[in-house]
Design a protein around this motif. Structure first.
Motif, PDB file in Angstrom:
ATOM      1  N   THR A 290      -2.473 -13.530   6.124  1.00 50.80           N
ATOM      2  CA  THR A 290      -1.452 -13.739   5.087  1.00 50.80           C
ATOM      3  C   THR A 290      -0.628 -12.488   4.802  1.00 50.80           C
ATOM      4  O   THR A 290       0.317 -12.540   4.019  1.00 50.80           O
ATOM      5  CB  THR A 290      -2.067 -14.219   3.742  1.00 50.80           C
ATOM      6  OG1 THR A 290      -2.662 -13.099   3.081  1.00 50.80           O
ATOM      7  CG2 THR A 290      -3.103 -15.309   3.924  1.00 50.80           C
ATOM      8  N   ILE A 291      -0.962 -11.344   5.395  1.00 52.90           N
ATOM      9  CA  ILE A 291      -0.242 -10.103   5.046  1.00 52.90           C
ATOM     10  C   ILE A 291       0.961  -9.879   5.975  1.00 52.90           C
ATOM     11  O   ILE A 291       2.056  -9.590   5.526  1.00 52.90           O
ATOM     12  CB  ILE A 291      -1.189  -8.879   5.102  1.00 52.90           C
ATOM     13  CG1 ILE A 291      -2.433  -9.112   4.233  1.00 52.90           C
ATOM     14  CG2 ILE A 291      -0.439  -7.597   4.692  1.00 52.90           C
ATOM     15  CD1 ILE A 291      -2.219  -9.125   2.751  1.00 52.90           C
ATOM     16  N   PHE A 292       0.734  -9.974   7.265  1.00 47.96           N
ATOM     17  CA  PHE A 292       1.814  -9.741   8.226  1.00 47.96           C
ATOM     18  C   PHE A 292       2.106 -11.019   9.008  1.00 47.96           C
ATOM     19  O   PHE A 292       1.197 -11.789   9.322  1.00 47.96           O
ATOM     20  CB  PHE A 292       1.452  -8.604   9.193  1.00 47.96           C
ATOM     21  CG  PHE A 292       1.365  -7.268   8.512  1.00 47.96           C
ATOM     22  CD1 PHE A 292       2.500  -6.660   7.993  1.00 47.96           C
ATOM     23  CD2 PHE A 292       0.148  -6.626   8.361  1.00 47.96           C
ATOM     24  CE1 PHE A 292       2.434  -5.436   7.347  1.00 47.96           C
ATOM     25  CE2 PHE A 292       0.065  -5.395   7.720  1.00 47.96           C
ATOM     26  CZ  PHE A 292       1.215  -4.802   7.205  1.00 47.96           C
TER      27      PHE A 292
ATOM     28  N   VAL B  18       0.837  -1.203   0.000  1.00 46.11           N
ATOM     29  CA  VAL B  18       0.000   0.000   0.000  1.00 46.11           C
ATOM     30  C   VAL B  18       0.873   1.255   0.000  1.00 46.11           C
ATOM     31  O   VAL B  18       0.836   2.059  -0.940  1.00 46.11           O
ATOM     32  CB  VAL B  18      -0.967  -0.019   1.213  1.00 46.11           C
ATOM     33  CG1 VAL B  18      -1.738   1.289   1.317  1.00 46.11           C
ATOM     34  CG2 VAL B  18      -1.919  -1.199   1.092  1.00 46.11           C
ATOM     35  N   THR B  19       1.705   1.432   1.028  1.00 45.84           N
ATOM     36  CA  THR B  19       2.520   2.654   1.066  1.00 45.84           C
ATOM     37  C   THR B  19       3.590   2.624  -0.031  1.00 45.84           C
ATOM     38  O   THR B  19       3.997   3.681  -0.515  1.00 45.84           O
ATOM     39  CB  THR B  19       3.175   2.873   2.450  1.00 45.84           C
ATOM     40  OG1 THR B  19       3.833   1.681   2.837  1.00 45.84           O
ATOM     41  CG2 THR B  19       2.159   3.275   3.492  1.00 45.84           C
ATOM     42  N   GLY B  20       4.030   1.425  -0.435  1.00 43.40           N
ATOM     43  CA  GLY B  20       4.990   1.329  -1.544  1.00 43.40           C
ATOM     44  C   GLY B  20       4.379   1.901  -2.814  1.00 43.40           C
ATOM     45  O   GLY B  20       4.993   2.699  -3.533  1.00 43.40           O
TER      46      GLY B  20
ATOM     47  N   THR C 153      -6.442  -7.112   6.425  1.00 45.68           N
ATOM     48  CA  THR C 153      -5.690  -7.469   7.637  1.00 45.68           C
ATOM     49  C   THR C 153      -6.042  -6.543   8.806  1.00 45.68           C
ATOM     50  O   THR C 153      -6.019  -6.968   9.963  1.00 45.68           O
ATOM     51  CB  THR C 153      -4.164  -7.443   7.376  1.00 45.68           C
ATOM     52  OG1 THR C 153      -3.490  -7.651   8.613  1.00 45.68           O
ATOM     53  CG2 THR C 153      -3.684  -6.146   6.782  1.00 45.68           C
ATOM     54  N   ASP C 154      -6.389  -5.296   8.494  1.00 40.82           N
ATOM     55  CA  ASP C 154      -6.702  -4.345   9.570  1.00 40.82           C
ATOM     56  C   ASP C 154      -8.030  -4.647  10.264  1.00 40.82           C
ATOM     57  O   ASP C 154      -8.377  -3.980  11.241  1.00 40.82           O
ATOM     58  CB  ASP C 154      -6.706  -2.906   9.037  1.00 40.82           C
ATOM     59  CG  ASP C 154      -5.310  -2.440   8.645  1.00 40.82           C
ATOM     60  OD1 ASP C 154      -4.324  -3.065   9.065  1.00 40.82           O
ATOM     61  OD2 ASP C 154      -5.205  -1.436   7.907  1.00 40.82           O
ATOM     62  N   MET C 155      -8.796  -5.650   9.754  1.00 38.92           N
ATOM     63  CA  MET C 155     -10.034  -6.078  10.429  1.00 38.92           C
ATOM     64  C   MET C 155      -9.895  -7.465  11.050  1.00 38.92           C
ATOM     65  O   MET C 155     -10.855  -7.991  11.609  1.00 38.92           O
ATOM     66  CB  MET C 155     -11.204  -6.109   9.432  1.00 38.92           C
ATOM     67  CG  MET C 155     -11.785  -4.746   9.079  1.00 38.92           C
ATOM     68  SD  MET C 155     -12.408  -3.818  10.506  1.00 38.92           S
ATOM     69  CE  MET C 155     -13.614  -4.943  11.167  1.00 38.92           C
TER      70      MET C 155
HETATM   71  N1  EPU Z   1       6.401  -5.500   2.124  1.00 38.63           N
HETATM   72  C1  EPU Z   1       7.662  -5.874   1.720  1.00 38.63           C
HETATM   73  N2  EPU Z   1       8.457  -4.952   1.105  1.00 38.63           N
HETATM   74  C2  EPU Z   1       8.050  -3.676   0.895  1.00 38.63           C
HETATM   75  C3  EPU Z   1       6.765  -3.290   1.308  1.00 38.63           C
HETATM   76  C4  EPU Z   1       5.947  -4.231   1.922  1.00 38.63           C
HETATM   77  O1  EPU Z   1       8.074  -7.016   1.902  1.00 38.63           O
HETATM   78  O2  EPU Z   1       8.823  -2.879   0.348  1.00 38.63           O
HETATM   79  C5  EPU Z   1       5.525  -6.493   2.757  1.00 38.63           C
HETATM   80  C6  EPU Z   1       5.180  -6.137   4.202  1.00 38.63           C
HETATM   81  O3  EPU Z   1       6.185  -6.557   5.093  1.00 38.63           O
HETATM   82  C7  EPU Z   1       3.862  -6.849   4.387  1.00 38.63           C
HETATM   83  C8  EPU Z   1       3.206  -6.746   3.005  1.00 38.63           C
HETATM   84  O4  EPU Z   1       4.265  -6.470   2.095  1.00 38.63           O
HETATM   85  O5  EPU Z   1       4.087  -8.192   4.694  1.00 38.63           O
HETATM   86  C9  EPU Z   1       2.168  -5.657   2.854  1.00 38.63           C
HETATM   87  O6  EPU Z   1       2.616  -4.454   3.457  1.00 38.63           O
HETATM   88  P1  EPU Z   1       2.205  -3.013   2.949  1.00 38.63           P
HETATM   89  O7  EPU Z   1       3.401  -2.338   2.404  1.00 38.63           O
HETATM   90  O8  EPU Z   1       0.989  -3.084   2.083  1.00 38.63           O
HETATM   91  O9  EPU Z   1       1.825  -2.312   4.323  1.00 38.63           O
HETATM   92  P2  EPU Z   1       2.048  -0.796   4.659  1.00 38.63           P
HETATM   93  O10 EPU Z   1       1.898  -0.009   3.419  1.00 38.63           O
HETATM   94  O11 EPU Z   1       3.258  -0.630   5.480  1.00 38.63           O
HETATM   95  C10 EPU Z   1      -0.475  -0.197   5.032  1.00 38.63           C
HETATM   96  C11 EPU Z   1      -1.300   0.349   6.160  1.00 38.63           C
HETATM   97  C12 EPU Z   1      -1.431  -0.725   7.241  1.00 38.63           C
HETATM   98  C13 EPU Z   1      -2.113  -1.937   6.609  1.00 38.63           C
HETATM   99  C14 EPU Z   1      -1.304  -2.432   5.405  1.00 38.63           C
HETATM  100  C15 EPU Z   1      -1.946  -3.577   4.662  1.00 38.63           C
HETATM  101  C16 EPU Z   1      -0.801   2.709   6.037  1.00 38.63           C
HETATM  102  C17 EPU Z   1      -0.162   3.899   6.643  1.00 38.63           C
HETATM  103  N3  EPU Z   1      -0.639   1.549   6.685  1.00 38.63           N
HETATM  104  O12 EPU Z   1       0.798  -0.519   5.597  1.00 38.63           O
HETATM  105  O13 EPU Z   1      -2.261  -0.189   8.246  1.00 38.63           O
HETATM  106  O14 EPU Z   1      -2.210  -2.977   7.554  1.00 38.63           O
HETATM  107  O15 EPU Z   1      -1.113  -1.343   4.476  1.00 38.63           O
HETATM  108  O16 EPU Z   1      -3.194  -3.209   4.193  1.00 38.63           O
HETATM  109  O17 EPU Z   1      -1.446   2.797   5.009  1.00 38.63           O
HETATM  110  C18 EPU Z   1      -3.151   0.010  10.439  1.00 38.63           C
HETATM  111  O18 EPU Z   1      -3.824   0.968  10.026  1.00 38.63           O
HETATM  112  O19 EPU Z   1      -3.342  -0.523  11.569  1.00 38.63           O
HETATM  113  C19 EPU Z   1      -2.106  -0.534   9.575  1.00 38.63           C
HETATM  114  C20 EPU Z   1      -1.126  -1.306  10.044  1.00 38.63           C
END
Ligand code: EPU
Length: 419
Positions: free
Chosen positions: A326-328, A164-166, A304-306
């Motif tokens: 499956t996400i974290f 997502v943030t990527g 995953t957030d639910m």
């Molecule tokens: N991942 C990688 N490499 C990367 C980026 C991600 O291996 O460069 C892996 C992560 O370790 C994880 C998976 O990919 O296993 C998905 O992670 P993602 O990058 O999507 O998560 P995030 O962008 O860090 C956002 C939300 C989270 C939410 C996740 C999944 C924001 C600020 N945070 O995190 O929100 O759980 O997407 O939907 O948008 C929350 O609100 O409680 C929260 C944790």
């Protein structure tokens, strides 16, 4: 230290207004780094993570012209510092979202590496891989990732996993790159779409919004705009689970049911009667919930957030269920705490098996992540006796006035201060 004290008080009834989404507000605030003009955001949730982002941007030289309740006007024409320091990044991983826009607009950026966190190792390799493909020089020194590029170039990037943030970081960076960027296997979470919609209002040229392939034609500059943050589907889902557990009838106003299909279907399967309009959701529940199996996956599947909130609903449901994350890799911290409250959950690896029990019993609990803490609040709403939730700063990162919103529909929930 603040705590929440909760006592079960039967069914919840009434109306709750849903706030803007945390996970949309954070990237939207960071998008202000892409323009010299002012970005005007409304429906911004008043959360600790939003305050942290404000602090981060101000530390870089941003001027916050208005920070009324739920409204921000932010101007980044005077950025004089392109670094996100460790002190802030360690409290909020989403600080990584300044990397893409700062690099694209100012030619360099430094962000303290976020490292692991309570829910898993969470690397940022995909963010870096994408920026490198766009021509950035990347180095890692003294715990900071440093990126530099006079002018980013468009690139064809296939992401190894859905992030997502990527996706948000690369999308923001690509808006000001020279030429066309194609992002494949992009996240399609509603918060990514909300960011893309705002970027288009700022003058970006983005095709494929809401799909896994985003095509971005870089432009020379972006301008200011006004944008309202999309409703928080996770906050809404959390309150729906609360009612599914306590029973009662609650209407959520200013919600976005179209972004919540998977969660609403699971709640219906659990026995809730759900009705929706364009911007409201009504839940009516008059029975003990039925156990439902859940498997977390990227949007539009179950979020995953639910997961933690459904776990606690399953904990008091009739029957047994299986929850697979499956996400974290480490997002079951609520399990031991729920078991201390009398739940029967056994977790191994990424799978939890839940045998529903008739009653949980209140005690003092705490959790080390936001959604795990939310699940403990839900447990408190139905447990016998008193439940005390410690370390509620996790909750304050992502839920605006949770005690007031739940109190308004009949919950007995109080914030207390330790002396
Ligand atoms: N991942 C990688 N490499 C990367 C980026 C991600 O291996 O460069 C892996 C992560 O370790 C994880 C998976 O990919 O296993 C998905 O992670 P993602 O990058 O999507 O998560 P995030 O962008 O860090 C956002 C939300 C989270 C939410 C996740 C999944 C924001 C600020 N945070 O995190 O929100 O759980 O997407 O939907 O948008 C929350 O609100 O409680 C929260 C944790």
């Amino acid at each position: 230290m603040e705590k929440l004290k909760i006592r079960a008080n039967g069914a919840l009834n009434g109306e709750i207004t849903i706030s803007g989404a945390k996970n949309a507000a954070l990237p939207l605030l960071c998008a202000s780094l892409l323009t010299r003009e002012t970005l005007h955001l409304t429906n911004v949730p008043m959360l600790r993570d939003v305050k942290t982002t404000q602090k981060l941007l101000q530390g870089m030289g941003a001027r916050v012209l208005t920070d009324n309740v739920h409204e921000f006007e932010i101007n980044c024409s005077n950025i004089n510092h392109t670094c996100a320091p460790y002190d802030l990044v360690k409290t909020m991983r989403a600080s990584i979202l300044v990397l893409g826009p700062t690099l694209a607009h100012f030619g360099e950026a430094q962000v303290s590496l976020p490292g692991g966190c309570a829910i898993g190792s969470r690397p940022v390799d995909q963010h870096l891989k994408g920026l490198e493909a766009m021509g950035a020089d990347i180095s890692i020194e003294h715990g900071y990732v440093k990126v530099r590029a006079q002018q980013l170039q468009g690139a064809h990037i296939v992401m190894d996993m859905v992030t997502v943030t990527g996706t948000e970081n690369l999308l923001m960076a690509a808006t000001l790159a020279n030429g066309t960027t194609i992002l494949e296997n992009a996240a399609i979470e509603p918060e990514v779409t909300d960011l893309a919609d705002c970027l288009v209002k700022m003058g970006a040229n983005i095709q494929g919004i809401g799909t896994p392939t985003l095509t971005i034609q870089g432009v020379d500059k972006l301008h200011g705009c006004s944008h309202s943050v999309v409703p928080d589907r996770i906050e809404a889902g959390t309150f729906l689970c609360a009612v599914a557990m306590t029973g009662g009838k609650v209407v959520l106003k200013k919600a976005a049911p179209k972004t919540m299909q998977a969660v609403l279907e699971k709640l219906s399967e659990a026995g809730a009667i759900i009705e929706v309009g364009d911007d409201w959701i009504a839940i009516d529940m008059h029975q003990r919930p039925k156990a439902v199996d859940v498997r977390t996956l990227p949007y539009p599947a179950f979020p995953t957030d639910m997961q933690a909130q459904f776990m606690v609903m399953n904990a008091i449901a009739t029957g047994s269920s299986k929850v697979v994350e499956t996400i974290f890799e480490n997002r079951f911290m609520h399990v031991p705490e729920l078991n201390r409250m009398g739940a029967q959950i056994s977790a191994e690896g990424n799978t939890a098996i839940i045998q529903g029990v008739e009653q949980l019993s209140g005690t003092t609990v705490m959790a080390t992540d936001l959604r795990a803490s939310a699940s403990l609040v839900l447990a408190g709403l139905v447990a016998s006796g008193e439940t005390t939730i410690e370390r509620i700063y996790h909750l304050d990162r992502g839920y605006e006035n949770i005690e007031q919103k739940l109190g308004d529909v009949g919950a007995i929930i109080e914030r207390v201060h330790d002396h």
